[in-house]
Design a protein around this motif. Sequence first.
Motif, PDB file in Angstrom:
ATOM      1  N   PRO A   1       0.837  -1.201   0.000  1.00 25.02           N
ATOM      2  CA  PRO A   1       0.000   0.000   0.000  1.00 25.02           C
ATOM      3  C   PRO A   1       0.873   1.253   0.000  1.00 25.02           C
ATOM      4  N   PHE A   2       0.514   2.213  -0.838  1.00 23.40           N
ATOM      5  CA  PHE A   2       1.320   3.426  -0.928  1.00 23.40           C
ATOM      6  C   PHE A   2       0.420   4.638  -1.097  1.00 23.40           C
ATOM      7  N   GLU A   3       1.022   5.781  -0.884  1.00 24.96           N
ATOM      8  CA  GLU A   3       0.350   7.060  -1.107  1.00 24.96           C
ATOM      9  C   GLU A   3       1.396   8.065  -1.570  1.00 24.96           C
ATOM     10  N   VAL A   4       1.084   8.793  -2.617  1.00 26.21           N
ATOM     11  CA  VAL A   4       1.937   9.876  -3.087  1.00 26.21           C
ATOM     12  C   VAL A   4       1.152  11.171  -2.950  1.00 26.21           C
ATOM     13  N   SER A   5       1.714  12.118  -2.210  1.00 29.22           N
ATOM     14  CA  SER A   5       1.052  13.404  -2.000  1.00 29.22           C
ATOM     15  C   SER A   5       1.932  14.512  -2.573  1.00 29.22           C
ATOM     16  N   ALA A   6       1.318  15.434  -3.276  1.00 24.47           N
ATOM     17  CA  ALA A   6       2.045  16.580  -3.823  1.00 24.47           C
ATOM     18  C   ALA A   6       1.208  17.830  -3.646  1.00 24.47           C
ATOM     19  N   ARG A   7       1.892  18.922  -3.424  1.00 21.80           N
ATOM     20  CA  ARG A   7       1.182  20.195  -3.300  1.00 21.80           C
ATOM     21  C   ARG A   7       2.046  21.319  -3.878  1.00 21.80           C
ATOM     22  N   LYS A   8       1.374  22.341  -4.347  1.00 21.93           N
ATOM     23  CA  LYS A   8       2.034  23.540  -4.861  1.00 21.93           C
ATOM     24  C   LYS A   8       1.402  24.738  -4.173  1.00 21.93           C
ATOM     25  N   ASP A   9       2.242  25.548  -3.529  1.00 21.84           N
ATOM     26  CA  ASP A   9       1.759  26.718  -2.801  1.00 21.84           C
ATOM     27  C   ASP A   9       2.810  27.808  -2.873  1.00 21.84           C
ATOM     28  N   ARG A  10       2.656  28.853  -2.078  1.00 16.23           N
ATOM     29  CA  ARG A  10       3.596  29.971  -2.149  1.00 16.23           C
ATOM     30  C   ARG A  10       4.983  29.616  -1.630  1.00 16.23           C
ATOM     31  N   TRP A  11       5.103  28.467  -0.969  1.00 18.65           N
ATOM     32  CA  TRP A  11       6.408  28.010  -0.500  1.00 18.65           C
ATOM     33  C   TRP A  11       7.102  27.110  -1.526  1.00 18.65           C
ATOM     34  N   GLY A  12       6.421  26.765  -2.610  1.00 15.95           N
ATOM     35  CA  GLY A  12       7.034  25.954  -3.648  1.00 15.95           C
ATOM     36  C   GLY A  12       6.265  24.682  -3.937  1.00 15.95           C
ATOM     37  N   PHE A  13       7.005  23.667  -4.395  1.00 16.29           N
ATOM     38  CA  PHE A  13       6.443  22.379  -4.798  1.00 16.29           C
ATOM     39  C   PHE A  13       6.991  21.317  -3.856  1.00 16.29           C
ATOM     40  N   HIS A  14       6.121  20.457  -3.351  1.00 19.69           N
ATOM     41  CA  HIS A  14       6.510  19.472  -2.337  1.00 19.69           C
ATOM     42  C   HIS A  14       5.893  18.119  -2.681  1.00 19.69           C
ATOM     43  N   VAL A  15       6.686  17.044  -2.533  1.00 16.81           N
ATOM     44  CA  VAL A  15       6.204  15.689  -2.814  1.00 16.81           C
ATOM     45  C   VAL A  15       6.598  14.770  -1.659  1.00 16.81           C
ATOM     46  N   GLU A  16       5.665  13.900  -1.282  1.00 16.54           N
ATOM     47  CA  GLU A  16       5.915  12.941  -0.209  1.00 16.54           C
ATOM     48  C   GLU A  16       5.419  11.561  -0.627  1.00 16.54           C
ATOM     49  N   LEU A  17       6.185  10.541  -0.277  1.00 15.21           N
ATOM     50  CA  LEU A  17       5.832   9.145  -0.540  1.00 15.21           C
ATOM     51  C   LEU A  17       5.584   8.440   0.782  1.00 15.21           C
ATOM     52  N   HIS A  18       4.439   7.786   0.887  1.00 12.39           N
ATOM     53  CA  HIS A  18       4.093   6.995   2.067  1.00 12.39           C
ATOM     54  C   HIS A  18       4.002   5.540   1.639  1.00 12.39           C
ATOM     55  N   LEU A  19       4.696   4.665   2.349  1.00 12.72           N
ATOM     56  CA  LEU A  19       4.734   3.240   2.000  1.00 12.72           C
ATOM     57  C   LEU A  19       4.514   2.411   3.249  1.00 12.72           C
ATOM     58  N   GLU A  20       3.763   1.320   3.099  1.00 10.63           N
ATOM     59  CA  GLU A  20       3.525   0.392   4.207  1.00 10.63           C
ATOM     60  C   GLU A  20       4.019  -0.987   3.810  1.00 10.63           C
ATOM     61  N   LEU A  21       4.733  -1.649   4.721  1.00 13.55           N
ATOM     62  CA  LEU A  21       5.230  -2.995   4.425  1.00 13.55           C
ATOM     63  C   LEU A  21       5.165  -3.863   5.667  1.00 13.55           C
TER      64      LEU A  21
END
Length: 297
Positions: A123-143
């Motif tokens: 199971p995974f989750e990829v989250s991304a956001r763009k705001d006044r602080w820039g561009f951010h990406v996070e990966l969540h993984l379960e094992l």
Amino acid sequence: MNAITLPDIAAQTTSPTLPLDWVGMCGVALPLILEGRCITAHADAGVSLDDAGARGIHMSRLYLALEALEREELTTGALRRVLARFLDSHLGLSTRASIRLQGKALLKRPALVSPLAGWKAYPFEVSARKDRWGFHVELHLELAYSSTCPCSAALARQLIQQRFSEDFANRPLELEQVLTWLGGSQGIVATPHSQRSSAQLWVRLGAGEDIPLRRLADLAEQALGTAVQTAVKRADEQAFALANGQNLMFCEDAARRLSDALQGQDWLTGFRLRVVHAESLHAHDAVAEYRWNYSAE
């Protein structure tokens, strides 16, 4: 026949009321290409509604922008372009955009000894956001992995020692007799308790383009040493028992192993981890957490 102009209620202005932090859609079914394979995922997509006089956003524009993710490998660049399209289609309305993708990645894993292999879901989750602080990406993984309690292992060894002393106290030791004793039920009078355990990793990605799901899964399983298996023969099961016996760990040990492995990686900028040992001794779980360069936002 004249074309009929359909009303756009969302575009209607109202008297200033309240800007909203996030407006969008959740649970949108979406095929993704990850690790070269097409997988089924679900997307949450939205933007801020900064114009207090606007009644709503344009949901269909978000939905149509998501289609770009169907046609190419999922990368940070692809996410950046989708978020840019979210904002371009909401000029004057929104200054922040975000997307969250959830699914299960299938990775083929070899057996420990035999030539067998099988598929394991992550199971995974990829989250991304763009705001006044820039561009951010996070990966969540379960094992999932196996953990054997060091305390119960020591207690089991003590009981085996006591039984050995009782059975051979007044007898000369002969190799064949000892081997027979060790191979019988009287020799293994106690066993340590093991449990299926899980690790959840939240990793903030750096400037790279790829979504390193396989790399993260490999790194974590190598650090833990006893990942759950897929297809096995008896030789594999024996090798797994050996690995557990030589790899005793509390939840604190597992958390520290994962932390040591992650802090040496230059493709991440911070992480959070949580390990859960679903104990077979207690009716509750043993849990450990740690974060590095990862502040709550």
